[in-house]
Design an enzyme around this catalytic site. Structure first.
Site, mmCIF file in Angstrom:
data_model
loop_
_atom_site.group_PDB
_atom_site.id
_atom_site.type_symbol
_atom_site.label_atom_id
_atom_site.label_comp_id
_atom_site.label_asym_id
_atom_site.label_seq_id
_atom_site.Cartn_x
_atom_site.Cartn_y
_atom_site.Cartn_z
ATOM 1 N N HIS A 1 78.612 1.421 57.972
ATOM 2 C CA HIS A 1 78.161 1.051 56.628
ATOM 3 C C HIS A 1 79.228 1.428 55.606
ATOM 4 O O HIS A 1 79.906 2.435 55.766
ATOM 5 C CB HIS A 1 76.868 1.800 56.276
ATOM 6 C CG HIS A 1 75.707 1.410 57.142
ATOM 7 N ND1 HIS A 1 74.911 2.330 57.783
ATOM 8 C CD2 HIS A 1 75.207 0.192 57.462
ATOM 9 C CE1 HIS A 1 73.961 1.687 58.443
ATOM 10 N NE2 HIS A 1 74.124 0.395 58.278
ATOM 11 N N ASN B 1 74.063 -7.959 58.996
ATOM 12 C CA ASN B 1 73.698 -7.222 57.777
ATOM 13 C C ASN B 1 74.870 -7.064 56.805
ATOM 14 O O ASN B 1 75.948 -6.596 57.199
ATOM 15 C CB ASN B 1 73.238 -5.814 58.147
ATOM 16 C CG ASN B 1 71.877 -5.792 58.809
ATOM 17 O OD1 ASN B 1 71.322 -6.831 59.149
ATOM 18 N ND2 ASN B 1 71.342 -4.607 58.988
ATOM 19 N N ASP C 1 64.916 -2.003 55.271
ATOM 20 C CA ASP C 1 66.122 -1.572 55.980
ATOM 21 C C ASP C 1 66.169 -0.045 56.158
ATOM 22 O O ASP C 1 65.894 0.711 55.220
ATOM 23 C CB ASP C 1 67.357 -2.049 55.180
ATOM 24 C CG ASP C 1 68.573 -2.233 56.063
ATOM 25 O OD1 ASP C 1 68.390 -2.488 57.272
ATOM 26 O OD2 ASP C 1 69.705 -2.121 55.558
ATOM 27 N N HIS C 2 66.512 0.371 57.352
ATOM 28 C CA HIS C 2 66.780 1.789 57.672
ATOM 29 C C HIS C 2 65.746 2.772 57.148
ATOM 30 O O HIS C 2 66.093 3.726 56.433
ATOM 31 C CB HIS C 2 68.154 2.197 57.113
ATOM 32 C CG HIS C 2 69.291 1.620 57.875
ATOM 33 N ND1 HIS C 2 69.683 2.077 59.108
ATOM 34 C CD2 HIS C 2 70.127 0.598 57.578
ATOM 35 C CE1 HIS C 2 70.707 1.365 59.548
ATOM 36 N NE2 HIS C 2 70.994 0.448 58.635
HETATM 37 P P1 13P Z 1 77.484 -2.811 54.796
HETATM 38 O O1 13P Z 1 77.030 -2.046 53.583
HETATM 39 O O2 13P Z 1 78.683 -2.217 55.432
HETATM 40 O O3 13P Z 1 77.635 -4.264 54.503
HETATM 41 O O4 13P Z 1 76.320 -2.659 55.901
HETATM 42 C C1 13P Z 1 75.092 -3.261 55.675
HETATM 43 C C2 13P Z 1 74.063 -2.828 56.661
HETATM 44 O O5 13P Z 1 74.326 -2.682 57.825
HETATM 45 C C3 13P Z 1 72.711 -2.637 56.140
HETATM 46 O O6 13P Z 1 71.833 -2.170 57.105
#
Ligand code: 13P
Length: 291
Positions: free
Chosen positions: A181, A237, A82-83
């Site tokens: 997020h 997500n 992720d990211h």
């Molecule tokens: P949240 O932490 O707001 O649930 O977002 C998760 C997310 O987008 C992870 O990439």
């Protein structure tokens, strides 16, 4: 069937109008609980690990845990990085067995975002069996090492989105549409549903080609979640909700059993709490019995 990338499962989800839960994990206890809940509900699953836990646990260890959990599972499971804003670390995780890689170059200029995203796409596609997620526009809030202030957040331009998808060759696409997020400051955050609808029509209107991702799931109201899915979001997500569940459950357990010193019991309490949370999300996303 169990070890898969994200593309096929999300093409099916987009067509059938449900979303696959993409759940961020930071340790083995969470990963096991997430997999157990998805198996019990016969739901396809995306396990997510962002950059900090991937580095802390080591990509090879995360990859090995994933392979062990997924190999015997009767549901399709993807492991997603992720990211990640570092092309080289994306390659390390691809080599370690992650089956979907998110290169997040969304803070870069458009052309540089395309260049970095395409470099990861070329690498993962050449390796075979690994799909890639790219992002355009920026999602505000904090997700691991990626921090975007509200004032910095920029929504995704639909016309640019088409060019981004075409020029990078990404498999799945995360457009910024106002979700964030972390914990929302209000119960009804301002989301741009029309923008999502327009992007979905441009990219997937003729034929579903590049499934769309909704970031920032924690705290969204059930009717909002359903609307985002009906407009074309098929990877959903969730991270903060699971971090809170892990920490609050651990804290509460220790507080009420202060003299116990039995780690297995703390793990069992976390396992149960995470499973309940995942079952809530799978029910809401409509992915039960879609494996
Ligand atoms: P949240 O932490 O707001 O649930 O977002 C998760 C997310 O987008 C992870 O990439």
């Amino acid at each position: 069937m169990a070890i898969v990338n994200a593309k096929e499962m999300l093409l099916k989800a987009t067509t059938e109008k449900y979303a696959v839960g993409a759940f961020n994990c930071t340790n083995l206890i969470q990963m096991e609980a997430v997999v157990e809940a998805a198996i019990e509900l016969n739901a396809p699953l995306i396990l997510q690990c962002s950059v900090a836990p991937s580095k802390f646990l080591k990509p090879q260890v995360v990859g090995a845990i994933y392979k062990t959990l997924a190999a015997g599972a009767p549901i399709p499971i993807c492991l997603h990085l992720d990211h990640c804003n570092d092309v080289e670390f994306c390659k390390v995780c691809a080599d370690a067995g992650y089956t979907n890689i998110m290169i997040d170059a969304s803070k870069q200029e458009f052309s540089e975002n395309i260049r970095q995203t395409k470099a990861v796409v070329d690498y993962c596609h050449a390796a075979g069996g690994i799909s890639v997620e790219g992002e355009l526009g920026t999602v505000s809030g904090v997700e691991d090492q990626v921090r975007v202030a509200e004032s910095e957040a920029e929504l995704c331009d639909p016309e640019q989105a088409m060019a981004f998808v075409e020029q990078t060759g990404i498999d799945i696409f995360a457009p910024a549409i106002g979700t964030a997020h972390g914990v929302y400051k209000t119960k009804n955050p301002k989301l741009d549903f029309e923008r999502l609808e327009k992007i979905a029509a441009l990219i997937n209107g003729q034929e579903v080609r590049v499934p769309l991702v909704i970031h920032g799931g924690t705290g969204l109201q059930p009717d909002v979640v359903k609307q985002l899915i009906s407009l074309g979001g098929s990877k959903f997500n969730v991270s903060t909700d699971l971090k809170h569940t892990l920490i609050d459950t651990t804290y509460d357990y220790i507080l009420t059993n202060r003299d116990e010193y039995n780690p297995g019991k703390v793990d069992a309490a976390v396992n149960e709490a995470i499973k309940n949370k995942i079952k809530y999300w799978i029910g809401l996303l409509g992915s039960a019995n879609k494996a």
